[in-house]
Design a protein around this motif. Structure first.
Motif, PDB file in Angstrom:
ATOM      1  N   VAL A   1       0.840  -1.201   0.000  1.00  0.00           N
ATOM      2  CA  VAL A   1       0.000   0.000   0.000  1.00  0.00           C
ATOM      3  C   VAL A   1       0.871   1.245   0.000  1.00  0.00           C
ATOM      4  CG1 VAL A   1      -1.894  -1.156   1.218  1.00  0.00           C
ATOM      5  CG2 VAL A   1      -0.126   0.065   2.528  1.00  0.00           C
ATOM      6  N   THR A   2       0.259   2.360  -0.374  1.00  0.00           N
ATOM      7  CA  THR A   2       0.903   3.674  -0.295  1.00  0.00           C
ATOM      8  C   THR A   2       0.449   4.358   0.986  1.00  0.00           C
ATOM      9  OG1 THR A   2       1.000   3.886  -2.694  1.00  0.00           O
ATOM     10  CG2 THR A   2       1.177   5.923  -1.402  1.00  0.00           C
ATOM     11  N   LEU A   3       1.389   4.903   1.742  1.00  0.00           N
ATOM     12  CA  LEU A   3       1.077   5.504   3.031  1.00  0.00           C
ATOM     13  C   LEU A   3       0.511   6.908   2.882  1.00  0.00           C
ATOM     14  CD1 LEU A   3       4.196   4.396   5.120  1.00  0.00           C
ATOM     15  CD2 LEU A   3       1.934   3.336   5.017  1.00  0.00           C
ATOM     16  N   ASP A   4      -0.448   7.220   3.727  1.00  0.00           N
ATOM     17  CA  ASP A   4      -1.031   8.556   3.782  1.00  0.00           C
ATOM     18  C   ASP A   4       0.015   9.558   4.265  1.00  0.00           C
ATOM     19  OD1 ASP A   4      -3.976   9.938   3.962  1.00  0.00           O
ATOM     20  OD2 ASP A   4      -2.634  10.763   5.485  1.00  0.00           O
ATOM     21  N   ASP A   5      -0.084  10.781   3.789  1.00  0.00           N
ATOM     22  CA  ASP A   5       0.883  11.806   4.167  1.00  0.00           C
ATOM     23  C   ASP A   5       0.879  12.059   5.671  1.00  0.00           C
ATOM     24  OD1 ASP A   5       2.791  13.935   3.127  1.00  0.00           O
ATOM     25  OD2 ASP A   5       1.395  15.182   4.261  1.00  0.00           O
TER      26      ASP A   5
END
Length: 639
Positions: free
Chosen positions: A175-179
């Protein structure tokens, strides 16, 4: 009847929530449940399959499990573990890896078979990740699924690294992490730019299959997201809300994390209340803010329409309640934070006598004093009180490396200008440059570098305190040992920390103490420093008569402000005093423009402070009280 009352109190809550007085008690309870599961499985000669979480939240649970292993013989030989997640890419030997975390906090201290430990592999090439994730799921399934899954919760509402937008049936995946998530991790990585943008995580669907799910959360910082997860609508924007669909979940939280739930925050909406003065003040101010009216304009209808009919009936009419709370709020406002000499102080926050008070302002970091209560600091000095400031830590982890070189270059040039032999200084400077050139993210600085960073912050603190009007002999640098690790993670508090604090208190014997009560501080230093002061005072109280005449005031401001209903002393600032406070903050040049650890608020500290002080004044104004440019707020702590 008790069961019916509880159901009524929790009617806004869509899943079971158990609230404990503190995280230690809660963590021990969770650890005991895990131990009971392990033991029951051992008796049946079955493995226990655990899903484990990382981060600050489960640390005390793991510490208790280690204690039970060492002191009570709890064995983990039948335990198989699967960790929720791992950053990607990530070396298992990295200080920030969850492999390192689990080894340091649990696995290295128990008798678990290493082949039974499963943590996502952050070293895989990206094409191999998908196959690894399928295999991870398959292993869990082959073992019959997870017996128990531990969870924390992120401020985005993520569980594991299932960020907003995650599907409820999602499996283990990249997954791509939230800022915001990356921002929260920035301190551990030495800056957000060093935090990986991706992670491998178990999916929500995987978590759901566990036979028991325990989500834990501690302190007020987690309160808003706990309220959303427990009372909000199910939404992909807050992945933890999907847990409302599970029959096997329990949220275990401390009082801080539970504080925003309706039954604690606005209990009059769910039950009849015992109307203490504190609750009445909170409710009336809440009502005024809810209907956007000054306190004195609230009506019986306002009370009846917003769950406060019981209060109006028992203590009304409404106008009498309004007058009472208005007067209480009015009486918190004072331009004399040290007390007004010769005045009737029965309705003032502070005592009139002694007219000149001995005061200690404790500052956890070298700038908290002026950021959080700079206006009050200056006013106490201006009004003739005997004010001391005590900087509890060096703050040496929060200085940019470039500043070290700049100050060293100044020292080299200065020593050369006065004809001194500066060869040793140049050598140290060159060693520093070489270290910085190869320095890894969050690597511990050399002792020389830490010293210079500490000197920078010390010189700035002296400048700020002098600007407030203090003489040098009233400026104290404590350098409490717990902080001096060179790492963002600090040591536990020791006897020396408490002894140093007791020595200073005994030396000054203050009638007033101001201490940071901003426990939402993302560094955690504020609460540690406050507890050291409290322990020192409680010990001194046993033998020292002066302690009974000492009042302890808490300030906030760097990160959050006290809610209006809690404020017991509000010190108004004129426009000129706001400027003086700003100038005191400006003395901390290493923290200006862009501090090393800004937290989630990217504004400069002086901007944050001014806007929070302005908002406190506006909150009073909206309640129908006098209008001021700004206010600093304080709450008295009983000890």
């Amino acid at each position: 009847m008790a069961r019916l009352n509880l159901l009524e109190e929790t009617r806004f809550e869509k899943l079971p929530v158990t609230v404990y007085p503190d995280q230690q008690t809660a963590s021990v309870t969770v650890a005991k449940r895990i131990a009971e599961l392990i033991i029951s499985k051992q008796k049946n000669n079955e493995p226990t399959v655990l899903g484990l979480a990382t981060g600050v939240t489960p640390i005390k649970v793991y510490a208790e499990l280690v204690r039970m292993h060492r002191q009570e013989g709890l064995s983990f030989k039948n335990v198989i573990t699967f960790n929720l997640d791992e950053y990607y890419p990530m070396l298992p030997t990295s200080a920030q890896s969850y492999v390192t975390f689990m080894n340091e906090n649990l696995f290295n201290h128990i008798d678990i078979d290493k082949k039974n430990i499963h943590i996502a592999d952050g070293t895989l090439s990206q094409p191999d990740v998908a196959q690894f994730c399928l295999a991870y799921e398959r292993k869990i399934t082959e073992l019959g699924g997870l017996d128990l899954q531990l969870l924390g919760i992120g401020r985005t509402g993520h569980i594991g690294f299932n960020e907003p937008g995650s599907a409820p049936n999602s499996g283990t995946r990249l997954v791509t992490l939230d800022d915001l998530t990356r921002g929260d991790a920035a301190r551990d990585f030495g800056g957000k730019e060093n935090v990986p943008t991706k992670a491998i995580t178990m999916g929500i669907g995987t978590i759901f299959k566990a036979r028991e799910i325990i989500l834990m959360a501690w302190n007020e910082k987690k309160a808003p997201i706990i309220k959303k997860a427990v009372e909000g609508e199910i939404s992909g924007e807050v992945p933890a809300t999907y847990l409302q669909l599970s029959d096997n979940v329990e949220f275990i939280v401390d009082q801080g994390a539970a504080s925003a739930l309706t039954r604690f925050d606005t209990p009059w909406l769910v039950k009849d209340c015992e109307w203490t003065n504190a609750l009445k003040k909170k409710a009336v101010i809440w009502l005024a803010e809810k209907v956007s009216k000054p306190i004195l304009k609230l009506t019986e209808e306002d009370y009846n329409n917003h769950g406060m009919a019981q209060l109006a009936v028992q203590q009304g009419p409404a106008y009498n309640i309004n007058i009472d709370i208005f007067n209480q709020a009015q009486q918190t406002i004072t331009g004399w934070p040290g007390g007004k000499p010769g005045s009737d102080d029965r309705r003032r926050p502070e005592r009139a006598e002694p007219a000149v008070k001995k005061v200690i302002i404790f500052s956890p970091h070298p700038d908290d004093d002026v950021i959080s209560m700079g206006g009050t600091f200056i006013r106490l000095v201006d009004q003739g009180h005997d004010v001391h400031v005590a900087y509890q830590t060096s703050g040496n982890t929060a200085v940019w490396d470039d500043d070290v070189l700049r100050y060293m270059e100044f020292a080299v040039d200065f020593s050369e200008s006065i004809g001194e032999d500066n060869s040793k200084l140049k050598s140290i400077y060159n060693e520093m440059r070489q270290f910085f050139a190869r320095k890894l993210p969050n690597e511990i600085d050399t002792q020389a570098i830490r010293n210079v960073k500490g000197f920078i912050r010390k010189s700035e603190a002296i400048s700020g305190a002098r600007y407030a009007g203090l003489h040098d002999d009233h400026i104290h640098f404590m350098a409490l040992p717990f902080y001096e690790t060179g790492k963002t993670r600090k040591n536990s508090v020791g006897e020396e920390d408490i002894k140093l604090t007791m020595d200073l208190l005994q030396q000054v014997q203050p009638q007033q103490i101001f201490a940071a009560g901003d426990f939402a501080d993302p560094h955690g230093t504020h609460v540690v420093c406050f507890n050291i002061i409290l322990e020192a005072l409680n010990r001194l109280k046993m033998t020292e008569a002066w302690v009974k005449d000492c009042w302890l005031w808490m300030y906030r401001g760097a990160w959050h402000e006290f809610p209006t209903y809690e404020i017991e002393m509000a010190v108004p600032l004129s426009p000129q005093e706001v400027v003086r406070k700003r100038n005191a903050i400006f003395k901390h040049q290493s923290q200006k423009d862009r501090p090393v650890f800004p937290g989630e608020d990217a504004r400069e500290f002086w901007v944050r402070a001014e806007e929070r002080n302005r908002e406190t004044a506006l909150a009073y104004d909206r309640l129908g009280l006098a209008e001021y440019a700004a206010m600093e707020a304080f709450v008295r702590y009983p000890f």
